[in-house]
Design a protein around this motif. Structure first.
Motif, short mmCIF file in Angstrom:
data_model
loop_
_atom_site.label_atom_id
_atom_site.label_comp_id
_atom_site.label_asym_id
_atom_site.label_seq_id
_atom_site.Cartn_x
_atom_site.Cartn_y
_atom_site.Cartn_z
N GLY A 102 -41.38 51.28 -3.17
CA GLY A 102 -41.68 52.67 -3.45
C GLY A 102 -40.50 53.35 -4.12
O GLY A 102 -39.63 52.71 -4.71
N TRP A 103 -40.46 54.69 -4.03
CA TRP A 103 -39.42 55.48 -4.68
C TRP A 103 -39.32 56.80 -3.93
O TRP A 103 -40.28 57.19 -3.25
CB TRP A 103 -39.82 55.71 -6.14
N PRO A 104 -38.19 57.50 -4.02
CA PRO A 104 -38.06 58.73 -3.24
C PRO A 104 -39.10 59.81 -3.55
O PRO A 104 -39.37 60.66 -2.70
CB PRO A 104 -36.65 59.21 -3.60
N VAL A 105 -39.65 59.80 -4.76
CA VAL A 105 -40.65 60.82 -5.12
C VAL A 105 -41.85 60.14 -5.78
O VAL A 105 -41.74 59.04 -6.34
CB VAL A 105 -40.08 61.88 -6.08
N ARG A 153 -44.94 56.41 -1.91
CA ARG A 153 -44.60 56.50 -0.49
C ARG A 153 -44.08 55.15 -0.01
O ARG A 153 -44.72 54.12 -0.20
CB ARG A 153 -45.84 56.92 0.30
N PRO A 154 -42.91 55.12 0.61
CA PRO A 154 -42.28 53.85 0.99
C PRO A 154 -43.17 53.00 1.89
O PRO A 154 -43.85 53.51 2.79
CB PRO A 154 -41.01 54.28 1.72
N GLN A 155 -43.15 51.71 1.62
CA GLN A 155 -43.90 50.73 2.42
C GLN A 155 -43.01 49.51 2.64
O GLN A 155 -42.18 49.18 1.80
CB GLN A 155 -45.15 50.27 1.66
N SER A 156 -43.20 48.84 3.74
CA SER A 156 -42.49 47.58 3.99
C SER A 156 -43.38 46.37 3.69
O SER A 156 -42.90 45.23 3.67
CB SER A 156 -42.02 47.51 5.44
N ASP A 157 -44.66 46.60 3.46
CA ASP A 157 -45.65 45.56 3.19
C ASP A 157 -46.00 45.62 1.70
O ASP A 157 -46.72 46.51 1.25
CB ASP A 157 -46.88 45.81 4.06
N TRP A 158 -45.49 44.66 0.93
CA TRP A 158 -45.70 44.69 -0.51
C TRP A 158 -47.18 44.56 -0.92
O TRP A 158 -47.66 45.35 -1.73
CB TRP A 158 -44.86 43.63 -1.21
N PRO A 159 -47.94 43.58 -0.42
CA PRO A 159 -49.34 43.51 -0.83
C PRO A 159 -50.11 44.80 -0.54
O PRO A 159 -50.96 45.22 -1.33
CB PRO A 159 -49.89 42.33 -0.02
N ARG A 160 -49.82 45.43 0.59
CA ARG A 160 -50.50 46.69 0.92
C ARG A 160 -50.11 47.78 -0.08
O ARG A 160 -50.96 48.56 -0.52
CB ARG A 160 -50.14 47.12 2.34
N PRO A 169 -46.88 37.57 -2.37
CA PRO A 169 -45.92 37.35 -1.29
C PRO A 169 -45.80 38.61 -0.44
O PRO A 169 -45.88 39.74 -0.96
CB PRO A 169 -44.62 37.05 -2.03
N ALA A 170 -45.59 38.45 0.84
CA ALA A 170 -45.57 39.59 1.76
C ALA A 170 -44.34 40.45 1.58
O ALA A 170 -44.41 41.68 1.69
CB ALA A 170 -45.65 39.10 3.20
#
Length: 268
Positions: A111-114, A126-133, A167-168
């Motif tokens: 993601g990115w700050p904005v 919006r930041p995510q830790s799950d790349w496929p999602r 990849p996750a």
């Protein structure tokens, strides 16, 4: 001249008849503004300070980008970067190594700050830790959400497979986000600047897939970028689908065949 050019003339103190419209600028008006010291600036609509921050971030990675001169009342002023548009093998080699440097500037999450937008296409960062999602929700489904129902249903069906196809947790590379030859300036066989970014952190293959969708980089580009992870060719259509959907939304049915072909790669 337009209301935007009149506003630029007033802000810069430049006679409106001296301001020229630059070629390109498919999504917004882009103007060439001569300055009193012999230099020239590029004026374009600002998106809440985001593009200026992205250009500074690209430059901080050691990759050429236009210097930000000023941002005021919705106008972004950048130093003009001369280019000859000749994508020689030497230029492609330098583009490949520069892109590798950019991607090495990793983030902590995807993601990115904005948030950002490409024309009328809103992009959630919006930041995510799950790349496929992140890819399924913030790039594919959201971009297709205003298309006709058959397109939406096909994209949604593909989105359900994304976790099995990507990849996750690839390294969250610093992406340009809208990488094609129109956003790459070259001069004298060298990379002059990357422009018009839509940056976020994500899988490095995203930029590589887009540049291969609209252009055909030669071997020199791929060699200088470096080796890719196994399975990148199978993932490429999935990453190319996002810019294809954006073009379908912005420019209409002439891109329907491209979207149909890419969805068909995964039986959707």
């Amino acid at each position: 001249m337009s209301a935007f050019s009149r506003k630029v003339a007033e802000l810069t103190g430049t006679a409106e008849e001296r301001i020229e419209r630059l070629a390109g600028g498919d999504l917004s008006e882009v103007l060439l503004v001569p300055r009193g010291d012999g230099r020239a600036a590029v004026a374009k609509p600002a998106i809440g300070g985001a593009e200026a921050a992205m250009l500074r971030s690209i430059a901080a990675a050691g990759v050429p980008a236009p210097l930000v001169e000023a941002e005021y009342e919705g106008i972004l002023l950048l130093d003009f970067v001369a280019n000859d548009g000749i994508f020689s093998p030497a230029a492609w080699r330098e583009i490949g190594s520069a892109l590798h440097r950019l991607h090495a500037r990793a983030g902590e999450s995807y993601g990115w700050p904005v948030d950002y937008r490409l024309g009328t296409v809103e992009l959630s960062n919006r930041p995510q830790s799950d790349w496929p999602r992140f890819w399924a929700e913030h790039r594919l489904v959201s971009t297709a959400s205003v298309l006709d129902r058959p397109w939406r249903e096909r994209v949604e069906a593909l989105a359900e497979q994304v976790a099995e196809l990507l990849p996750a947790s690839p390294p969250p590379a610093h992406l340009h986000g809208d990488l094609w030859s129109g956003n790459i300036l070259v001069a004298g066989g060298q990379l002059a600047a990357l422009i018009d970014p839509a940056c976020y952190h994500g899988h490095s293959e995203v930029d590589l897939a887009m540049v291969a969708l609209f252009d055909t980089p030669p071997d020199e580009f791929w060699e200088s970028y470096g080796p890719l992870d196994e399975g990148w060719e199978e993932r490429r259509p999935l990453y190319q689908l996002f810019p294809a959907l954006v073009h379908l939304r912005l420019f209409g049915p002439s891109y329907a065949g491209m979207v149909d072909r890419l969805l068909g790669e995964y039986g959707c």
